[in-house]
Design an enzyme around this catalytic site. Sequence first.
Site, PDB file in Angstrom:
ATOM      1  N   ARG A   1       0.836  -1.205   0.000  1.00  0.00           N
ATOM      2  CA  ARG A   1       0.000   0.000   0.000  1.00  0.00           C
ATOM      3  C   ARG A   1       0.863   1.244   0.000  1.00  0.00           C
ATOM      4  NH1 ARG A   1      -2.965   3.974   2.758  1.00  0.00           N
ATOM      5  NH2 ARG A   1      -5.101   4.177   1.963  1.00  0.00           N
ATOM      6  N   CYS A   2       1.919   1.252   0.789  1.00  0.00           N
ATOM      7  CA  CYS A   2       2.818   2.406   0.844  1.00  0.00           C
ATOM      8  C   CYS A   2       3.401   2.717  -0.535  1.00  0.00           C
ATOM      9  CB  CYS A   2       3.985   2.138   1.799  1.00  0.00           C
ATOM     10  SG  CYS A   2       3.540   1.939   3.524  1.00  0.00           S
ATOM     11  N   MET A   3       3.640   1.687  -1.340  1.00  0.00           N
ATOM     12  CA  MET A   3       4.335   1.867  -2.614  1.00  0.00           C
ATOM     13  C   MET A   3       3.392   2.189  -3.774  1.00  0.00           C
ATOM     14  SD  MET A   3       7.325  -1.041  -2.575  1.00  0.00           S
ATOM     15  CE  MET A   3       6.190  -2.424  -2.594  1.00  0.00           C
TER      16      MET A   3
END
Length: 411
Positions: free
Chosen positions: A399-401
Site C-alpha cells: 500500500r505504501c508503494m
Amino acid sequence: MRNTTPIHVSSEIGRLKKVMLHRPGKEIDNLMPDYLERLLFDDIPFLEEAQREHDQFAQALRDEGVEVLYLEDLAAESLTTPEIRQQFIEEYIAEAHIRSQAIQDAIRQFLLAIPDNRQLVDKTMAGIQKVELPDIPLEKKGLTDFVESHYPFAVDPMPNLYFTRDPFATLGRGVSLNRMYADTRNRETLYGKYIFTHHPIYGQGVPLVYSREEGTRIEGGDILVLSEELLAIGISQRTDAASIEKLLQNCHQEGLGFKTVIAFEIANNRKFMHLDTVFTMVDRDKFTIHPEIEQDLRLYTLAIEAGELSIIEEDCDLATLLARHLNLPQVDLIRCGGDNRVAAGREQWNDGSNTLTISPGVVVVYNRNTITNAILESRGLRLIKIGGSELVRGRGGPRCMSMPLEREPLS
C-alpha cells in the site's frame, strides 16, 4: 453521473484500474550510513534487487489488469513549457535549503544544462553530490562553503519516493497535496504540485483539498477511503489532529461527498508511523490490524452535519464502529501474526498489515509474512505475493508503494 476529473477513488477495495508507482532509482545509491536518520531510513537497500522486486510488483498489478503509471514520467510530462521547467528548477533549489549562494548558482546551471525533462526529474530525485558540480573558486566561497565542506551532498537525495502513497492522497475525484512530517519528504510534494497543476491529463480540473503550504502536517499513509462517504485517518507520528478537521471541511466545501471521518489515535513513533502500517481494508467486511494497537486505541468520529463539524469520542470497540458506519452486521479484524506476540511484532515490522487491495478479497502482500498470509488465506482472500526483502528496508509495504488514481465504484 460520472465525474469528469481523471481521479476516481471512492473506496480502498474497488477494482483498481490505474495506479501510480515510482521505481527506485539512483536516490537509493545516494544513501550512506552516516546520514540515514536524516533521510528517514534504517538501512540501505541493494538498488538492483530493489528494482527487480519493484518490477515484479508492477508486473503483478499489470497481470491483474491494472494500468501502471510512474511518478517520474508524470512529473516530466508536466514540464510542458520552458517557463514551467524554469519555475520547477527554481522551486526545487529554493526548497533544498542551500545556504551557499555559489552552490545555488552552480546547481542552477547544472540542472538547466540537462536537455531531457525525464533526465531532469530523475536527477532532482537522485540528489546532487558536490563532486558533480564544478569547483567553486576560492574567492567566491562563503563561510558556509568552508563550514559545510565535509557534507557530500549539494542537494539531498529523496530515497523515500518509492512510497508514493504519502506525498499526496486521492479522495473521490480530488487530491490532498500533503504537508509532510519532515523536510526531506516535504520536497517530494513538489512533483505532485506540478502534476496536478500542469500535467495534460492530471492537471485538468482536479480539486485540491489540502495544501503543501499548510501549517499542520498530514501524510497519505494515514488516509484510508472506506466508502464514498467515509474516511479513516490516523492521528500519528506523521499526521496532526488539526489536519483531519481541515481535510474533512475542505472535502465538504469541494462537494466530494465525504461526510464522516473515523480518526484513529495511534502511538506516536516510527514503528507505527502511519495508520496503514497497522490497519488496511482487504474486503467489504475484512480488515488487517496489528494487535498491538487495539488495547489503547482511541477513536473519534468527525462529521459534517448541516454545514457544521461535530466531534465525538467513541466508547465502543473498532469492529462495532466500522460495522455501524459501513452498514454491515459485523466486520472481521484479521490480526497480523495471529495471536502470537513475537510473530505479530516481526511481521508488522515487515509490513504484514500493509496490504494493497486490487478488488474485494484480492490483495497484494509481501511473501515474507508467512504467518499473517496464511491467516488471510484461511479467511478466503486471494493473495498476490511479491518479494520485498530489499524494498521493506525502507519501512513500507504494497500500500505504501502505490497511489491509486482510478478505482471502479463498488456496486
